[in-house]
Scaffold this active site. Sequence first.
Site, short mmCIF file in Angstrom:
data_model
loop_
_atom_site.label_atom_id
_atom_site.label_comp_id
_atom_site.label_asym_id
_atom_site.label_seq_id
_atom_site.Cartn_x
_atom_site.Cartn_y
_atom_site.Cartn_z
N ARG A 1 52.32 6.14 0.85
CA ARG A 1 52.99 5.02 0.36
C ARG A 1 53.26 3.97 1.27
NH1 ARG A 1 55.75 9.02 -2.45
NH2 ARG A 1 54.98 8.97 -4.72
N LYS B 1 46.20 -9.50 4.72
CA LYS B 1 45.23 -9.30 3.52
C LYS B 1 44.26 -8.07 3.62
CE LYS B 1 44.55 -13.62 1.01
NZ LYS B 1 43.67 -14.80 0.69
N GLU C 1 34.40 -19.51 10.73
CA GLU C 1 35.65 -19.53 10.39
C GLU C 1 36.56 -20.54 11.38
OE1 GLU C 1 37.24 -18.11 7.83
OE2 GLU C 1 36.21 -16.33 7.22
N LYS D 1 46.65 -20.10 11.63
CA LYS D 1 46.79 -19.14 10.65
C LYS D 1 48.21 -18.55 10.49
CE LYS D 1 44.82 -15.32 8.01
NZ LYS D 1 43.87 -14.60 7.37
N GLU E 1 50.16 -16.10 -0.77
CA GLU E 1 49.21 -17.03 -1.36
C GLU E 1 49.56 -17.52 -2.67
OE1 GLU E 1 45.16 -16.27 -0.46
OE2 GLU E 1 44.52 -17.41 -2.52
N ARG F 1 48.65 -21.08 1.07
CA ARG F 1 47.49 -20.06 2.08
C ARG F 1 46.28 -20.37 1.39
NH1 ARG F 1 48.43 -13.94 3.97
NH2 ARG F 1 46.34 -13.49 4.75
N ASN G 1 41.10 -20.42 2.06
CA ASN G 1 39.78 -20.18 1.41
C ASN G 1 38.74 -21.26 1.16
OD1 ASN G 1 40.88 -17.49 0.88
ND2 ASN G 1 41.89 -18.36 -0.93
N HIS H 1 35.15 -20.45 0.40
CA HIS H 1 35.16 -19.20 0.05
C HIS H 1 34.85 -19.21 -1.47
CE1 HIS H 1 36.54 -18.61 3.93
NE2 HIS H 1 36.92 -17.33 3.90
N HIS I 1 32.17 -16.31 -1.19
CA HIS I 1 32.18 -14.89 -1.82
C HIS I 1 31.32 -14.67 -2.93
CE1 HIS I 1 36.76 -13.97 -0.41
NE2 HIS I 1 35.74 -13.80 0.75
N HIS J 1 29.48 -12.69 5.96
CA HIS J 1 30.44 -13.37 5.48
C HIS J 1 30.70 -14.93 6.26
CE1 HIS J 1 34.56 -14.20 3.78
NE2 HIS J 1 34.81 -14.62 4.95
P1 NAD Z 1 32.14 -6.43 10.51
O1 NAD Z 1 33.45 -5.90 10.50
O2 NAD Z 1 30.82 -5.96 9.51
O3 NAD Z 1 31.51 -6.31 11.95
C1 NAD Z 1 30.35 -7.21 12.30
C2 NAD Z 1 29.24 -6.28 13.08
O4 NAD Z 1 29.45 -6.27 14.60
C3 NAD Z 1 29.43 -4.65 12.51
O5 NAD Z 1 28.23 -4.14 12.64
C4 NAD Z 1 30.40 -4.17 13.72
O6 NAD Z 1 29.94 -2.60 13.90
C5 NAD Z 1 29.89 -4.86 14.87
N1 NAD Z 1 30.79 -5.34 15.78
C6 NAD Z 1 32.12 -5.13 15.85
N2 NAD Z 1 32.67 -5.68 17.06
C7 NAD Z 1 31.68 -5.57 17.91
C8 NAD Z 1 31.65 -5.58 19.34
N3 NAD Z 1 32.59 -6.08 20.00
N4 NAD Z 1 30.47 -5.66 20.05
C9 NAD Z 1 29.26 -4.74 19.27
N5 NAD Z 1 29.35 -4.91 17.88
C10 NAD Z 1 30.51 -5.23 17.36
O7 NAD Z 1 32.07 -8.11 10.11
P2 NAD Z 1 33.20 -9.28 10.43
O8 NAD Z 1 32.62 -10.26 10.44
O9 NAD Z 1 34.00 -8.85 11.54
O10 NAD Z 1 34.17 -9.23 9.33
C11 NAD Z 1 33.75 -9.53 7.96
C12 NAD Z 1 34.48 -8.96 6.99
O11 NAD Z 1 35.82 -9.52 7.14
C13 NAD Z 1 34.27 -9.29 5.43
O12 NAD Z 1 34.53 -8.10 4.62
C14 NAD Z 1 35.36 -10.37 5.16
O13 NAD Z 1 35.44 -10.26 3.57
C15 NAD Z 1 36.47 -9.87 5.81
N6 NAD Z 1 37.52 -10.98 5.92
C16 NAD Z 1 38.77 -10.69 5.69
C17 NAD Z 1 39.72 -11.61 5.84
C18 NAD Z 1 41.16 -11.30 5.76
O14 NAD Z 1 42.10 -12.13 5.68
N7 NAD Z 1 41.34 -10.02 5.47
C19 NAD Z 1 39.27 -12.82 6.51
C20 NAD Z 1 38.17 -13.28 6.47
C21 NAD Z 1 37.21 -12.20 6.43
N1 GLY Z 2 40.96 -15.43 5.19
C1 GLY Z 2 42.22 -15.95 4.09
C2 GLY Z 2 43.48 -15.41 4.13
O1 GLY Z 2 43.79 -14.74 5.10
O2 GLY Z 2 44.38 -15.84 3.46
#
Ligand code: NAD
Ligand code: GLY
Length: 388
Positions: free
Chosen positions: A121, A143, A185, A227, A237, A241, A245, A248, A252, A265
């Site tokens: 939980r 998020k 971003e 942010k 949101e 917030r 997006n 997005h 998305h 992404h």
């Molecule tokens: P990711 O987590 O897939 O990382 C990208 C690649 O880089 C992976 O292959 C990873 O293994 C590699 N990697 C990571 N750090 C590394 C490093 N320091 N050195 C070498 N390789 C490294 O991708 P991302 O772009 O970080 O994240 C994308 C995700 O984030 C999506 O799923 C998206 O929906 C999500 N996202 C979430 C939010 C939120 O607010 N929660 C906001 C934006 C994006």
């Molecule tokens: N990346 C969108 C949010 O955090 O709201």
Amino acid sequence: MYVIKVPLGVRSYTISIGNQLLARLGQECKRLYLGQHCAVITDRNVAARYGEVAVESLKACGFEPTLITVPAGETAKSLKMVASCYDQLAEHRLERKSFVVALGGGVVGDLAGFVAATYSRGIDFVQVPTTLLAQVDSSVGGKVGINLKAGKNLVGAFYQPRFVLCDLDTLETLPVREYRAGLAEIIKYGIIHDVELFKRLEQAMPKLLQRDPDTLSSVVARCCQIKAGVVGQDETESGLRAILNFGHTIGHALEAVSGYGKLLHGEAIAIGQVFAARLSAELLGFPARDVERVAAVFEKVGLPTHIKLNPAQREKLFEAMRHDKKVSEGVIRFVLVNKIGQVSFGQAVPLDLVEKVLAAPPVQAASTEQSAGANAAHSVLRAPHSAF
Ligand code: NAD
Ligand code: GLY
């Protein structure tokens, strides 16, 4: 080092941004009196580079960490992987006072955060983002979630970390395509909230692309500050917030339709932001010259700004947008830009206008002497972006 507060009352926390911070992970956890048992959830790429430093830092401070490694890439944001993490947490007897460390990019952060939000939980978690995208965006704001076949992030929660530790040194090993995706971003923050940041990016992109430490740390800190300010005003949101997006809605849908992982992404939202800028020109009088500036800054990075779709692909895209949680009662709502640095959320856009802009030829980006990334953008476009 920069320290930024995310102001959320009793759930407030800090984001530390600087160099050589990973080795201080244990100390930071100790400072917050986190429980003795913990799991470091990471992916295979990150585990190989930074898993040991994180685990050793925790051990040195008296914690008992377990390393859980998931496959790298978007497909790890799945129910199957959540179940696998739960099983491993249970096997290592993590209980309510235990905590999770999300060590990696946005995928690991979203997945590990969701696991922490729901296991027992809800147990504490900390974010140690290692991609540029995660450092400026996904690790901040709480998020967390996973994908379904029907769409991105359809299962999730708002669940804040206890702190965020951005060690800029980890970016040294980030592949160039991933680094560029993170810049999408960063550009977003300029467009939605800070015209001065946008202008700085127009000028300083070569330095950022070279990962110049001073430029990088100040830009990452500014994005986190923006942010934190937005999340502090609207954590769940209900309104403001939504500006985060920007780009997005289409982004998305493109990720979902092309098959998660084919289009990064950051690449998808680069296309989405230029698309939203074009809609803004049609609906809000956003100047054509500024649409070109927006396209140009993405091109400087080497990010795609356009995607060519045939009618069947466009229909698939609409279907994905209908499933997206930003679509309600048959109306597609977008964040649109009034002027660079100021956006409006919840703008209803007629479907035929979306169709028209999707079918339009690419924007001719404003010409600049620094558009070295443009060719790279086109080569990215030819490869994964035709992969429907
Ligand atoms: P990711 O987590 O897939 O990382 C990208 C690649 O880089 C992976 O292959 C990873 O293994 C590699 N990697 C990571 N750090 C590394 C490093 N320091 N050195 C070498 N390789 C490294 O991708 P991302 O772009 O970080 O994240 C994308 C995700 O984030 C999506 O799923 C998206 O929906 C999500 N996202 C979430 C939010 C939120 O607010 N929660 C906001 C934006 C994006
Ligand atoms: N990346 C969108 C949010 O955090 O709201």
